[in-house]
Design a protein around this motif. Structure first.
Motif, PDB file in Angstrom:
ATOM      1  N   THR A 132       0.808  -1.225   0.000  1.00 12.30           N
ATOM      2  CA  THR A 132       0.000   0.000   0.000  1.00 12.30           C
ATOM      3  C   THR A 132       0.835   1.268   0.000  1.00 12.30           C
ATOM      4  O   THR A 132       0.298   2.366  -0.157  1.00 12.30           O
ATOM      5  CB  THR A 132      -0.921   0.024   1.235  1.00 12.30           C
ATOM      6  OG1 THR A 132      -0.135  -0.120   2.426  1.00 12.30           O
ATOM      7  CG2 THR A 132      -1.951  -1.090   1.161  1.00 12.30           C
ATOM      8  N   ASP A 285      -1.635   5.421  -4.713  1.00 16.15           N
ATOM      9  CA  ASP A 285      -1.860   4.623  -3.508  1.00 16.15           C
ATOM     10  C   ASP A 285      -3.267   4.833  -2.951  1.00 16.15           C
ATOM     11  O   ASP A 285      -3.908   3.892  -2.476  1.00 16.15           O
ATOM     12  CB  ASP A 285      -0.825   4.981  -2.438  1.00 16.15           C
ATOM     13  CG  ASP A 285       0.519   4.311  -2.694  1.00 16.15           C
ATOM     14  OD1 ASP A 285       0.576   3.374  -3.519  1.00 16.15           O
ATOM     15  OD2 ASP A 285       1.510   4.720  -2.069  1.00 16.15           O
ATOM     16  N   GLN A 288      -5.662   3.228  -5.483  1.00 18.55           N
ATOM     17  CA  GLN A 288      -5.314   1.846  -5.827  1.00 18.55           C
ATOM     18  C   GLN A 288      -5.456   1.606  -7.332  1.00 18.55           C
ATOM     19  O   GLN A 288      -6.053   0.626  -7.787  1.00 18.55           O
ATOM     20  CB  GLN A 288      -6.161   0.866  -5.026  1.00 18.55           C
ATOM     21  CG  GLN A 288      -5.791   0.790  -3.548  1.00 18.55           C
ATOM     22  CD  GLN A 288      -4.391   0.242  -3.323  1.00 18.55           C
ATOM     23  OE1 GLN A 288      -4.147  -0.957  -3.445  1.00 18.55           O
ATOM     24  NE2 GLN A 288      -3.447   1.121  -2.990  1.00 18.55           N
ATOM     25  N   ARG A 289      -4.871   2.542  -8.091  1.00 17.36           N
ATOM     26  CA  ARG A 289      -4.844   2.453  -9.550  1.00 17.36           C
ATOM     27  C   ARG A 289      -3.436   2.792 -10.035  1.00 17.36           C
ATOM     28  O   ARG A 289      -2.787   3.693  -9.525  1.00 17.36           O
ATOM     29  CB  ARG A 289      -5.849   3.425 -10.185  1.00 17.36           C
ATOM     30  CG  ARG A 289      -7.307   3.088  -9.926  1.00 17.36           C
ATOM     31  CD  ARG A 289      -7.716   1.820 -10.672  1.00 17.36           C
ATOM     32  NE  ARG A 289      -9.124   1.502 -10.458  1.00 17.36           N
ATOM     33  CZ  ARG A 289      -9.591   0.723  -9.492  1.00 17.36           C
ATOM     34  NH1 ARG A 289      -8.739   0.208  -8.604  1.00 17.36           N
ATOM     35  NH2 ARG A 289     -10.880   0.458  -9.385  1.00 17.36           N
ATOM     36  N   ARG A 341       4.485  -5.511  -8.588  1.00 15.85           N
ATOM     37  CA  ARG A 341       3.226  -6.258  -8.476  1.00 15.85           C
ATOM     38  C   ARG A 341       3.205  -7.488  -9.383  1.00 15.85           C
ATOM     39  O   ARG A 341       2.519  -8.469  -9.083  1.00 15.85           O
ATOM     40  CB  ARG A 341       2.058  -5.327  -8.803  1.00 15.85           C
ATOM     41  CG  ARG A 341       0.692  -5.947  -8.564  1.00 15.85           C
ATOM     42  CD  ARG A 341      -0.392  -4.892  -8.496  1.00 15.85           C
ATOM     43  NE  ARG A 341      -0.457  -4.099  -9.711  1.00 15.85           N
ATOM     44  CZ  ARG A 341      -1.198  -4.417 -10.779  1.00 15.85           C
ATOM     45  NH1 ARG A 341      -1.924  -5.522 -10.776  1.00 15.85           N
ATOM     46  NH2 ARG A 341      -1.215  -3.637 -11.834  1.00 15.85           N
ATOM     47  N   GLU A 403      -5.215  -4.272 -13.786  1.00 14.03           N
ATOM     48  CA  GLU A 403      -5.153  -3.239 -12.757  1.00 14.03           C
ATOM     49  C   GLU A 403      -5.152  -3.891 -11.375  1.00 14.03           C
ATOM     50  O   GLU A 403      -5.435  -5.090 -11.231  1.00 14.03           O
ATOM     51  CB  GLU A 403      -6.342  -2.286 -12.925  1.00 14.03           C
ATOM     52  CG  GLU A 403      -6.363  -1.087 -11.999  1.00 14.03           C
ATOM     53  CD  GLU A 403      -5.097  -0.243 -12.098  1.00 14.03           C
ATOM     54  OE1 GLU A 403      -4.148  -0.563 -11.346  1.00 14.03           O
ATOM     55  OE2 GLU A 403      -5.048   0.700 -12.894  1.00 14.03           O
ATOM     56  N   ILE A 404      -4.818  -3.129 -10.358  1.00 12.52           N
ATOM     57  CA  ILE A 404      -4.868  -3.631  -8.983  1.00 12.52           C
ATOM     58  C   ILE A 404      -6.277  -4.149  -8.689  1.00 12.52           C
ATOM     59  O   ILE A 404      -7.272  -3.472  -8.935  1.00 12.52           O
ATOM     60  CB  ILE A 404      -4.503  -2.504  -7.984  1.00 12.52           C
ATOM     61  CG1 ILE A 404      -3.055  -2.060  -8.187  1.00 12.52           C
ATOM     62  CG2 ILE A 404      -4.710  -2.973  -6.548  1.00 12.52           C
ATOM     63  CD1 ILE A 404      -2.665  -0.863  -7.361  1.00 12.52           C
ATOM     64  N   GLY A 405      -6.358  -5.366  -8.159  1.00 12.64           N
ATOM     65  CA  GLY A 405      -7.640  -5.974  -7.856  1.00 12.64           C
ATOM     66  C   GLY A 405      -8.257  -6.733  -9.011  1.00 12.64           C
ATOM     67  O   GLY A 405      -9.285  -7.398  -8.843  1.00 12.64           O
ATOM     68  N   LYS A 406      -7.659  -6.650 -10.192  1.00 14.67           N
ATOM     69  CA  LYS A 406      -8.181  -7.336 -11.381  1.00 14.67           C
ATOM     70  C   LYS A 406      -7.239  -8.443 -11.845  1.00 14.67           C
ATOM     71  O   LYS A 406      -7.313  -8.891 -12.996  1.00 14.67           O
ATOM     72  CB  LYS A 406      -8.387  -6.328 -12.528  1.00 14.67           C
ATOM     73  CG  LYS A 406      -9.271  -5.151 -12.181  1.00 14.67           C
ATOM     74  CD  LYS A 406     -10.725  -5.553 -12.045  1.00 14.67           C
ATOM     75  CE  LYS A 406     -11.610  -4.324 -11.839  1.00 14.67           C
ATOM     76  NZ  LYS A 406     -13.034  -4.696 -11.710  1.00 14.67           N
ATOM     77  N   GLU A 407      -6.364  -8.899 -10.954  1.00  7.18           N
ATOM     78  CA  GLU A 407      -5.299  -9.810 -11.354  1.00  7.18           C
ATOM     79  C   GLU A 407      -5.796 -11.124 -11.951  1.00  7.18           C
ATOM     80  O   GLU A 407      -5.150 -11.713 -12.799  1.00  7.18           O
ATOM     81  CB  GLU A 407      -4.390 -10.104 -10.158  1.00  7.18           C
ATOM     82  CG  GLU A 407      -3.441  -8.977  -9.805  1.00  7.18           C
ATOM     83  CD  GLU A 407      -4.099  -7.893  -8.948  1.00  7.18           C
ATOM     84  OE1 GLU A 407      -5.314  -8.008  -8.660  1.00  7.18           O
ATOM     85  OE2 GLU A 407      -3.406  -6.931  -8.562  1.00  7.18           O
ATOM     86  N   ASP A 409      -8.616 -11.531 -13.722  1.00  9.30           N
ATOM     87  CA  ASP A 409      -9.555 -11.311 -14.822  1.00  9.30           C
ATOM     88  C   ASP A 409      -8.932 -11.792 -16.142  1.00  9.30           C
ATOM     89  O   ASP A 409      -7.856 -11.326 -16.535  1.00  9.30           O
ATOM     90  CB  ASP A 409      -9.905  -9.829 -14.914  1.00  9.30           C
ATOM     91  CG  ASP A 409     -11.128  -9.563 -15.786  1.00  9.30           C
ATOM     92  OD1 ASP A 409     -11.218 -10.164 -16.864  1.00  9.30           O
ATOM     93  OD2 ASP A 409     -11.980  -8.752 -15.386  1.00  9.30           O
TER      94      ASP A 409
END
Length: 425
Positions: A132, A285, A288-289, A341, A403-407, A409
């Motif tokens: 973060t 940060d 988160q993008r 990441r 994107e962050i959180g879409k790993e 997809d």
């Protein structure tokens, strides 16, 4: 966290003082003294090209060796200190070079030494910085990369004797490395069975060393796309190493005048980069993008290169430099966090980050390699516009990375992890 951030920032600043001050100023002046104005551009290309090639080899090896270091000083501190001090000594040696081949040899040694410092420092982003906070820390490192050359230009400008100019940046680089080492907490890595206390570098076979240069992009597609993004956008702002020659060629600036003008040309983007990189890192940060910042940074950089390449006055060239600062600041502040990441292996962070660093160093060979052809075809306009095209393609390539959180997809390239030790990479 504050000590860690300060140590990383100081290490990066010292490294960029040591490398970008020569690349953007001192090497061009050295080549002018050795070869004259007419032969300086070709000789500079040879020096920069060989240096970039050596960096391409040294960076992943340095990362792999750092990952396998078990010294009491720590696997990262050992090489921040050793690389910084050895690189500073090589800068002093370079000041005594009187032939092109001597400059090539000395500069390759400088690149090799600082590769160890850089590999160890960038690995800390994955080792010790929480996910973060990586955007904001990357922003500070981007600012440090911008400030480093300005510090170098400023202290160099205080001296008129060439050897003193090289000496002062060597002293600065060594000082930053020592202070960074003192600030950094880096406990010794636990030694595998059979490795003696204090040993630096676990035994590595030829096969293991060869793997230091390769991660299979088919097995790790997000890593491959991130590498392409960095390489192509870096090709765009690798043009900055030709700024001194550009000023002398297009505007008739003399070698005696170019130092002060180069400082002005560098200060403008530094102010912009310092603001943009820190601000973009903080916002990234919070939101988160990452992808929008990398994309926009690459496109803005491309526009700046077009402005510079078509400029017919020093004022417009300075405007292009300012716009480039916006793009580079936005790109650099987030790209490091994005690369961390998509790393495939927590056990080989230094080596894997160094493969990303190859995307930084390869343009230092590639751009000088294609520069003579581009300059012959259309002068500096063709040179800058072509590199702008590279930056555009690189910026668009980030769209393939999740994107962050879409790993997970399937619409984007997969972020995959390496198999257990010994598996194919």
């Amino acid at each position: 966290m504050r000590r860690l951030t300060a140590a990383m920032t100081l290490s990066v600043t010292g490294k960029y003082i040591a490398l970008l001050t020569p690349l953007n100023l001192l090497l061009a002046l050295q080549m002018t003294r050795i070869e004259g104005t007419t032969g300086a551009a070709a000789s500079f290309g040879v020096v920069a090209g060989f240096g970039g090639l050596i960096g391409l080899i040294a960076n992943p090896l340095a990362g792999r060796i750092s990952d396998r270091t078990f010294a009491r000083l720590g696997r990262r501190r050992t090489w921040i200190l050793t690389g910084g001090l050895a690189g500073a000594a090589m800068l002093v040696a370079l000041s005594y070079a009187t032939e092109v081949w001597q400059v090539v040899v000395a500069w390759c040694l400088v690149i090799s030494c600082f590769a160890f410092q850089h590999a160890a420092t960038t690995a800390l982003l994955a080792d010790q910085v929480p996910p973060t906070r990586r955007g904001s820390v990357s922003g500070l490192l981007g600012m440090a990369g911008a400030i480093g050359p300005i510090i170098g230009f400023s202290i160099v400008g205080a001296f008129s004797v060439p050897r003193m100019q090289w000496l002062v940046i060597a002293i600065a680089a060594a000082t930053f490395a020592v202070v960074a080492t003192l600030l950094l907490r880096d406990p010794p890595q636990e030694r595998p069975q059979g490795v003696r206390a204090g040993e630096v570098g676990q035994r590595l076979g030829v096969g293991a060393l060869a793997k230091s240069f390769w991660i299979n992009p088919l097995r790790h597609p997000a890593f491959g796309w991130a590498w392409i993004v960095r390489f192509l956008v870096t090709c765009g702002y690798a043009s900055s190493t030709y700024s001194v020659l550009f000023l002398m060629d297009r505007f008739g600036v003399t070698p005696e005048e170019v130092t002060q003008l180069a400082v002005v040309l560098a200060i403008i983007p530094v102010v912009v980069i310092s603001i943009t990189s820190v601000l973009a890192g903080f916002i990234s940060d919070r939101l988160q993008r990452q992808k929008p910042f990398v994309l926009l940074g690459g496109l803005i950089s491309a526009g700046a290169l077009v402005i510079t390449g078509t400029s017919q006055s020093i004022g417009i060239a300075l405007l292009g430099s300012a716009v480039l600062g916006i793009g580079v600041g936005m790109f650099l502040s987030i790209d490091n966090a994005l690369c961390v990441r998509v790393l495939p292996d927590a056990e080989n962070v230094g080596k894997d980050m160094s493969i990303f660093n190859m995307a930084n160093t390869l343009p230092q060979s590639f751009v000088p390699f294609i520069a003579p052809m581009l300059l012959a075809l259309g002068g500096f306009t063709a040179f800058y516009v072509t590199l702008a095209g590279f930056a555009v393609v690189g910026a668009l390539a980030v769209l393939r990375i999740p994107e962050i959180g879409k790993e997970g997809d399937p619409r984007w390239a997969a972020i995959t992890r390496a198999p257990a030790a010994g598996g194919e990479r």
